[in-house]
Design a protein around this motif. Sequence first.
Motif, mmCIF file in Angstrom:
data_model
loop_
_atom_site.group_PDB
_atom_site.id
_atom_site.type_symbol
_atom_site.label_atom_id
_atom_site.label_comp_id
_atom_site.label_asym_id
_atom_site.label_seq_id
_atom_site.Cartn_x
_atom_site.Cartn_y
_atom_site.Cartn_z
ATOM 1 N N VAL A 1 0.864 -1.179 0.000
ATOM 2 C CA VAL A 1 0.000 0.000 0.000
ATOM 3 C C VAL A 1 0.902 1.231 0.000
ATOM 4 O O VAL A 1 1.786 1.364 0.853
ATOM 5 C CB VAL A 1 -0.923 0.030 1.232
ATOM 6 N N ILE A 2 0.694 2.128 -0.958
ATOM 7 C CA ILE A 2 1.448 3.382 -1.028
ATOM 8 C C ILE A 2 0.560 4.495 -0.482
ATOM 9 O O ILE A 2 -0.628 4.561 -0.783
ATOM 10 C CB ILE A 2 1.867 3.684 -2.478
ATOM 11 N N ALA A 3 1.146 5.374 0.328
ATOM 12 C CA ALA A 3 0.354 6.428 0.960
ATOM 13 C C ALA A 3 1.131 7.742 0.992
ATOM 14 O O ALA A 3 2.370 7.756 0.933
ATOM 15 C CB ALA A 3 -0.054 6.032 2.373
ATOM 16 N N ASP A 4 0.385 8.829 1.084
ATOM 17 C CA ASP A 4 0.989 10.140 1.268
ATOM 18 C C ASP A 4 1.834 10.128 2.537
ATOM 19 O O ASP A 4 1.449 9.512 3.542
ATOM 20 C CB ASP A 4 -0.117 11.187 1.387
ATOM 21 N N SER B 1 -13.124 8.290 0.434
ATOM 22 C CA SER B 1 -12.281 9.066 1.335
ATOM 23 C C SER B 1 -12.067 8.314 2.656
ATOM 24 O O SER B 1 -13.019 7.834 3.268
ATOM 25 C CB SER B 1 -12.928 10.423 1.602
ATOM 26 N N LEU B 2 -10.817 8.231 3.094
ATOM 27 C CA LEU B 2 -10.495 7.614 4.375
ATOM 28 C C LEU B 2 -10.662 8.624 5.508
ATOM 29 O O LEU B 2 -11.373 8.375 6.485
ATOM 30 C CB LEU B 2 -9.062 7.084 4.353
ATOM 31 N N VAL B 3 -9.998 9.754 5.395
ATOM 32 C CA VAL B 3 -10.115 10.876 6.322
ATOM 33 C C VAL B 3 -10.042 12.138 5.470
ATOM 34 O O VAL B 3 -9.949 12.055 4.241
ATOM 35 C CB VAL B 3 -8.982 10.881 7.381
ATOM 36 N N PRO C 1 -8.145 9.880 -0.599
ATOM 37 C CA PRO C 1 -8.955 8.790 -1.158
ATOM 38 C C PRO C 1 -8.234 7.445 -1.105
ATOM 39 O O PRO C 1 -7.019 7.364 -1.278
ATOM 40 C CB PRO C 1 -9.160 9.241 -2.617
ATOM 41 N N ILE C 2 -9.006 6.392 -0.859
ATOM 42 C CA ILE C 2 -8.483 5.024 -0.948
ATOM 43 C C ILE C 2 -8.672 4.569 -2.391
ATOM 44 O O ILE C 2 -9.801 4.367 -2.849
ATOM 45 C CB ILE C 2 -9.224 4.075 -0.001
#
Length: 402
Positions: free
Chosen positions: A66-69, A152-154, A315-316
């Motif tokens: 999983v890649i995330a900001d 959207s996750l948060v 967003p997921i």
Amino acid sequence: MAHHRSTDGRAGVRGRGVSRGLVGSLLSIILVAALVLLWAQLGDRIDRQGDQAAANCVEGTTKVPVIADPDIAGPLKTLAQDYAKTRPVVRDHCVTIEVRPADAKVTLDGLAGTWDSAALGAYPAAWVPQSSIWTADLSTAKPDAIDGKPTSLVSSPVVLATAPQLAKALDGKLDWQQLPTLQKRSSSLGDYGLGSWGSIRLAMPTGAQSDATALSAQAVAMQVTRTTGALTEQDASSPRVASSVDAMLTGAPQSPDGSAAGAARSIADADDPATSPIHAVPITEQSLFQLTRSDTSARLSEVVPDGPTPIADYPIVRMAGSQVSPEQTDAVSEFFDFVSKPDQLGKLTALGFRGDAPMPEPNATVTFPITDNPMPNPEDAATVTINRLVYGPDSGPKPGGS
């Protein structure tokens, strides 16, 4: 007195005997009960064997990238470790969620083109960028790369970080569409009683994690076109939007490191806020909260211009295609279901993200005001148009490239 005797000497024995039919019925009932019991025991044994096989990961182990900001990758990695403690098994695979941070622009180029695992790491099963400015670009360039509609996750509203003196002068007197004029006029802050400050000196970073820059440009576009719903491609393509965004970018002071956080630190560290090379910068509220969390007195202030407030929606993005296995797809869904539970989501909102869980106590800079007028996400084509105005005409992903 006369006596009657049985002719065979065994009085009444035959009349008092047990019927053979009754015996047969009883034996049949016992046999059926035994078969039912054996069948139930066999079923329980099969279930136990199935559970044991699943617990033993009969299909092996699977890593789920999983890649995330970078703002959210750290806490998501911690939540992935919490998820691992539940010993998740998906499609008979023991799964491990592996979260890593990455720059959104680099990730977008890889997903829209040819993914280079040597340079970028394993192909992600999911991507959580800071905002939908990137998903709009990906869905336009390569729609079949995305599995379903991102959710959207948060979230975190985009605000302006300024010196406290400027925030006091602007209080209740600023909206998004004024920013281009305040940027362009050399002594524009004189209108707010700050004659020695010059212009607003609004930094518009376009480096890593610069989503707030593009989102603030969307907010300006909505107001200058008087759009009441979602921003359309026609709205975003209007000459007035182009000139307004250009006015914000032209002459904008440079962030020391190309980021919104770097520009905010420059404002906070200035010896004299009036002569600071940067007076304001668009930034996510969450990032501003983290920057000022340990401040005992306000070195920065949060300014929320009037008008629809742009939102970084984290967003997921569930990825599709041959590089994502079915068990990875299912594991992504189960992991984010786990993260979205109140106890887990609270670990994100405690860091200043907004979501359906308690928020932290306000600090000297960030008070987490209610967002009365959130800006709706623009049409994808409108977002891409604004992205090109902010990042340049050649900034988009290049399908088929690396």
